[in-house]
Design an enzyme around this catalytic site. Structure first.
Site, mmCIF file in Angstrom:
data_model
loop_
_atom_site.group_PDB
_atom_site.id
_atom_site.type_symbol
_atom_site.label_atom_id
_atom_site.label_comp_id
_atom_site.label_asym_id
_atom_site.label_seq_id
_atom_site.Cartn_x
_atom_site.Cartn_y
_atom_site.Cartn_z
ATOM 1 C CB THR A 1 -2.732 4.126 0.116
ATOM 2 O OG1 THR A 1 -2.616 4.878 -1.088
ATOM 3 C CG2 THR A 1 -3.997 3.276 0.062
ATOM 4 C CG LEU B 1 -2.106 -0.933 1.249
ATOM 5 C CD1 LEU B 1 -2.846 -0.821 2.578
ATOM 6 C CD2 LEU B 1 -3.055 -0.646 0.100
ATOM 7 C CG ASP B 2 0.753 3.886 -3.293
ATOM 8 O OD1 ASP B 2 1.566 3.003 -3.593
ATOM 9 O OD2 ASP B 2 -0.074 4.363 -4.088
ATOM 10 C CE1 TYR B 3 5.766 7.720 4.695
ATOM 11 C CE2 TYR B 3 4.551 9.607 3.830
ATOM 12 C CZ TYR B 3 5.380 9.047 4.785
ATOM 13 O OH TYR B 3 5.827 9.816 5.831
#
Length: 235
Positions: A106, A102-104
């Site tokens: 997100t 998961l993105d930073y």
């Protein structure tokens, strides 16, 4: 039980199957005194399997956790830039690894485990594991744009698979996808002219965030685990 060498290493939490292949190709694994080769099989209960001249560790006790990842954490075991990682939220003796990313910026449902075989099964593209996101956006989501999301979006790395899209209100949409491309939801929304202001994964492989707040985690229930382990059985 006779298994491929890569699987034996993964079961003992030595390396993922892909990393195990590199260990074998480097000649670091021996079976009964003979250098192991890709494709070789062995019985860890009967054969003497050595890595760099040392016996393999015993079978790992697998653990399975669902984390509500907060914004501002890296989905990684380590970060060279010193940023906080999702493992900073855990205090367990096991070496855990996140299943996917998961993105930073997100938040949302993230599975962590030391079961490398399950990780590989869940990330394999043909399993088509469903991930559900709720996305706040700036702009106007018309019925035509919603249908574009449902049919698939042309990105720089090709067409996305059709998504399930549901408009929650004028500022939030829910998307269910089964691909795992980098920043996929953000790029899909940008492709139809909408800017994502907040992104939260509310479900991964049927696991939901119910009962959790950002930064909290729990072990999987017996029923959840039984369902996920079915992916290990199907080759």
């Amino acid at each position: 039980m006779i298994e491929r060498l890569q699987k034996i290493l993964a079961q003992r939490n030595v390396a993922s199957r892909r990393a195990a292949e590199q260990l074998i190709l480097a000649g670091r694994l021996t079976v009964n005194g003979r250098t192991g080769q890709l494709g070789d099989k062995a019985d860890p209960d009967c054969d003497v399997i050595l890595l760099d001249g040392q016996l393999l560790p015993p079978l790992a006790e697998f653990r399975y956790f669902l984390l509500y990842k907060p914004v501002g954490y890296i989905t990684s075991a380590h970060d060279e830039r010193g940023r906080r990682t999702v493992l900073d939220l855990f205090h367990t003796k096991e070496r855990l690894y996140p299943v996917g990313r998961l993105d930073y910026a997100t938040s949302g449902a993230l599975l962590l485990t030391n079961d490398g075989e399950l990780t590989n099964a869940l990330l394999h593209p043909r399993r088509e594991i469903v991930k559900v996101y709720q996305c706040a956006f700036r702009g106007r989501l018309t019925k035509d744009k919603l249908r574009q999301l449902e049919r698939g979006i042309l990105l720089e790395d090709g067409w996305t698979a059709p998504a399930r899209a549901r408009k929650i209100n004028d500022a939030v949409v829910e998307l269910a996808i089964h691909e795992g491309r980098n920043r996929q939801v953000r790029r899909m929304m940008a492709a139809i002219g909408l800017e994502v202001s907040w992104l939260n994964r509310v479900s991964f492989a049927g696991l939901t965030l119910q009962g959790l707040k950002p930064g909290q985690w729990r072990e999987l229930t017996e029923q959840e685990l039984e369902r996920l382990l079915e992916f290990k059985k199907s080759k």
